[in-house]
Write a protein that holds these residues in place. Structure first.
Motif, PDB file in Angstrom:
ATOM      1  N   ALA A  75      81.248  32.476 -57.645  1.00  0.00           N
ATOM      2  CA  ALA A  75      81.887  31.158 -57.538  1.00  0.00           C
ATOM      3  C   ALA A  75      82.014  30.739 -56.070  1.00  0.00           C
ATOM      4  N   LEU A  76      82.363  31.683 -55.198  1.00  0.00           N
ATOM      5  CA  LEU A  76      82.491  31.364 -53.775  1.00  0.00           C
ATOM      6  C   LEU A  76      81.133  30.992 -53.180  1.00  0.00           C
ATOM      7  N   VAL A  77      80.097  31.741 -53.517  1.00  0.00           N
ATOM      8  CA  VAL A  77      78.760  31.429 -53.014  1.00  0.00           C
ATOM      9  C   VAL A  77      78.335  30.042 -53.500  1.00  0.00           C
ATOM     10  N   ASP A  78      78.584  29.740 -54.774  1.00  0.00           N
ATOM     11  CA  ASP A  78      78.257  28.410 -55.311  1.00  0.00           C
ATOM     12  C   ASP A  78      79.001  27.312 -54.560  1.00  0.00           C
ATOM     13  N   SER A  79      80.256  27.581 -54.208  1.00  0.00           N
ATOM     14  CA  SER A  79      81.069  26.563 -53.535  1.00  0.00           C
ATOM     15  C   SER A  79      80.574  26.264 -52.127  1.00  0.00           C
ATOM     16  N   LEU A  80      79.783  27.155 -51.556  1.00  0.00           N
ATOM     17  CA  LEU A  80      79.276  26.973 -50.192  1.00  0.00           C
ATOM     18  C   LEU A  80      78.025  26.103 -50.140  1.00  0.00           C
ATOM     19  N   THR A  81      77.436  25.817 -51.288  1.00  0.00           N
ATOM     20  CA  THR A  81      76.166  25.101 -51.352  1.00  0.00           C
ATOM     21  C   THR A  81      76.196  23.777 -50.609  1.00  0.00           C
ATOM     22  N   VAL A 102      95.755  36.079 -60.211  1.00  0.00           N
ATOM     23  CA  VAL A 102      94.712  36.811 -59.492  1.00  0.00           C
ATOM     24  C   VAL A 102      95.381  37.492 -58.294  1.00  0.00           C
ATOM     25  N   PRO A 103      95.323  38.819 -58.221  1.00  0.00           N
ATOM     26  CA  PRO A 103      95.922  39.504 -57.069  1.00  0.00           C
ATOM     27  C   PRO A 103      95.220  39.090 -55.770  1.00  0.00           C
ATOM     28  N   PRO A 104      95.965  38.895 -54.690  1.00  0.00           N
ATOM     29  CA  PRO A 104      95.364  38.532 -53.411  1.00  0.00           C
ATOM     30  C   PRO A 104      94.257  39.498 -52.982  1.00  0.00           C
ATOM     31  N   ALA A 105      94.385  40.766 -53.340  1.00  0.00           N
ATOM     32  CA  ALA A 105      93.368  41.755 -52.976  1.00  0.00           C
ATOM     33  C   ALA A 105      92.005  41.397 -53.560  1.00  0.00           C
ATOM     34  N   ALA A 110      86.466  39.787 -52.355  1.00  0.00           N
ATOM     35  CA  ALA A 110      85.320  38.928 -52.669  1.00  0.00           C
ATOM     36  C   ALA A 110      84.859  38.103 -51.464  1.00  0.00           C
ATOM     37  N   ALA A 111      85.785  37.677 -50.635  1.00  0.00           N
ATOM     38  CA  ALA A 111      85.460  36.762 -49.532  1.00  0.00           C
ATOM     39  C   ALA A 111      84.365  37.288 -48.601  1.00  0.00           C
ATOM     40  N   PRO A 112      84.464  38.515 -48.069  1.00  0.00           N
ATOM     41  CA  PRO A 112      83.431  38.977 -47.143  1.00  0.00           C
ATOM     42  C   PRO A 112      82.040  39.068 -47.783  1.00  0.00           C
ATOM     43  N   THR A 113      81.995  39.419 -49.058  1.00  0.00           N
ATOM     44  CA  THR A 113      80.719  39.503 -49.761  1.00  0.00           C
ATOM     45  C   THR A 113      80.061  38.127 -49.835  1.00  0.00           C
ATOM     46  N   ALA A 114      80.877  37.083 -49.914  1.00  0.00           N
ATOM     47  CA  ALA A 114      80.369  35.707 -49.963  1.00  0.00           C
ATOM     48  C   ALA A 114      80.169  35.128 -48.557  1.00  0.00           C
ATOM     49  N   GLY A 115      80.439  35.928 -47.519  1.00  0.00           N
ATOM     50  CA  GLY A 115      80.274  35.457 -46.144  1.00  0.00           C
ATOM     51  C   GLY A 115      81.467  34.677 -45.632  1.00  0.00           C
ATOM     52  N   LEU A 116      82.633  34.923 -46.223  1.00  0.00           N
ATOM     53  CA  LEU A 116      83.848  34.193 -45.849  1.00  0.00           C
ATOM     54  C   LEU A 116      84.920  35.147 -45.343  1.00  0.00           C
ATOM     55  N   HIS A 117      85.899  34.566 -44.682  1.00  0.00           N
ATOM     56  CA  HIS A 117      87.005  35.325 -44.105  1.00  0.00           C
ATOM     57  C   HIS A 117      88.319  34.676 -44.544  1.00  0.00           C
ATOM     58  N   VAL A 118      89.265  35.477 -45.023  1.00  0.00           N
ATOM     59  CA  VAL A 118      90.579  34.978 -45.434  1.00  0.00           C
ATOM     60  C   VAL A 118      91.406  34.719 -44.183  1.00  0.00           C
ATOM     61  N   THR A 119      92.008  33.505 -44.096  1.00  0.00           N
ATOM     62  CA  THR A 119      92.822  33.203 -42.908  1.00  0.00           C
ATOM     63  C   THR A 119      94.295  33.010 -43.227  1.00  0.00           C
ATOM     64  N   THR A 120      94.630  32.239 -44.261  1.00  0.00           N
ATOM     65  CA  THR A 120      96.038  31.996 -44.586  1.00  0.00           C
ATOM     66  C   THR A 120      96.204  31.892 -46.093  1.00  0.00           C
ATOM     67  N   ALA A 130      97.595  29.174 -52.699  1.00  0.00           N
ATOM     68  CA  ALA A 130      96.317  28.820 -52.085  1.00  0.00           C
ATOM     69  C   ALA A 130      95.937  29.866 -51.047  1.00  0.00           C
ATOM     70  N   THR A 131      94.646  30.139 -50.976  1.00  0.00           N
ATOM     71  CA  THR A 131      94.119  31.048 -49.960  1.00  0.00           C
ATOM     72  C   THR A 131      93.009  30.310 -49.234  1.00  0.00           C
ATOM     73  N   ARG A 132      93.126  30.235 -47.905  1.00  0.00           N
ATOM     74  CA  ARG A 132      92.151  29.518 -47.076  1.00  0.00           C
ATOM     75  C   ARG A 132      91.043  30.471 -46.649  1.00  0.00           C
ATOM     76  N   LEU A 133      89.805  30.075 -46.913  1.00  0.00           N
ATOM     77  CA  LEU A 133      88.650  30.871 -46.533  1.00  0.00           C
ATOM     78  C   LEU A 133      87.753  30.048 -45.609  1.00  0.00           C
ATOM     79  N   VAL A 134      87.259  30.673 -44.571  1.00  0.00           N
ATOM     80  CA  VAL A 134      86.331  30.026 -43.646  1.00  0.00           C
ATOM     81  C   VAL A 134      85.133  30.933 -43.443  1.00  0.00           C
ATOM     82  N   SER A 135      84.033  30.351 -42.970  1.00  0.00           N
ATOM     83  CA  SER A 135      82.833  31.145 -42.697  1.00  0.00           C
ATOM     84  C   SER A 135      83.126  32.143 -41.592  1.00  0.00           C
TER      85      SER A 135
END
Length: 139
Positions: A75-81, A102-105, A110-120, A130-135
């Motif tokens: 889902a994260l990879v799809d959202s980056l399209t 959904v546990p925060p863990a 999942a984020a790093p596998t999709a090329g993203l980083h959790v920030t806040t 809400a969890t903020r993810l950036v490249s």
């Protein structure tokens, strides 16, 4: 609702960093989403949220995600399209004790596998976090 709750709810969309004119694409829409939050966000950006089927380059993504929605990495990879460079993905999940929690863990894994980083991870509404993810920055 207390005055503090009203102020928090009023400002939640702007706290996600979106502004007037931003294009925001929404994934995972269902009957359990927070409609007040969606309306506040649409008011803030001055237009409707784009659907999963739209192909415009967007400034941000809202991904409503529940425990039984499938593979979060996919889902994260799809959202980056259609996400513009420097764009943000916000993963909205039911808060602890709510159906579909959904546990925060899970997001942190999942984020790093999709090329993203959790920030806040701010609270968004009474039922959704809400969890903020950036490249991840390239070296």
């Amino acid at each position: 609702m207390s005055e503090a709750e009203a102020v928090t709810e009023e400002n939640v969309a702007s706290r996600l960093g979106f502004k007037d004119g931003d294009l925001v694409q929404e994934y995972g829409y269902d009957e359990d989403v927070d409609f007040d939050f969606r309306e506040d966000l649409e008011d803030l950006i001055g237009g409707e949220l784009l659907t999963e089927d739209d192909h415009e380059v967007v400034d941000g993504v809202i991904l409503w995600w529940r425990a039984d929605d499938g593979d979060l990495v996919d889902a994260l990879v799809d959202s980056l399209t259609t996400l513009d460079d420097g764009g943000v993905v916000w993963v909205l999940t039911p808060k602890s004790g709510r159906d579909g929690y959904v546990p925060p863990a899970d997001i942190e894994e999942a984020a790093p596998t999709a090329g993203l980083h959790v920030t806040t991870s701010p609270g968004v509404t009474a039922d959704w976090a809400a969890t903020r993810l950036v490249s991840r920055r390239k070296k």
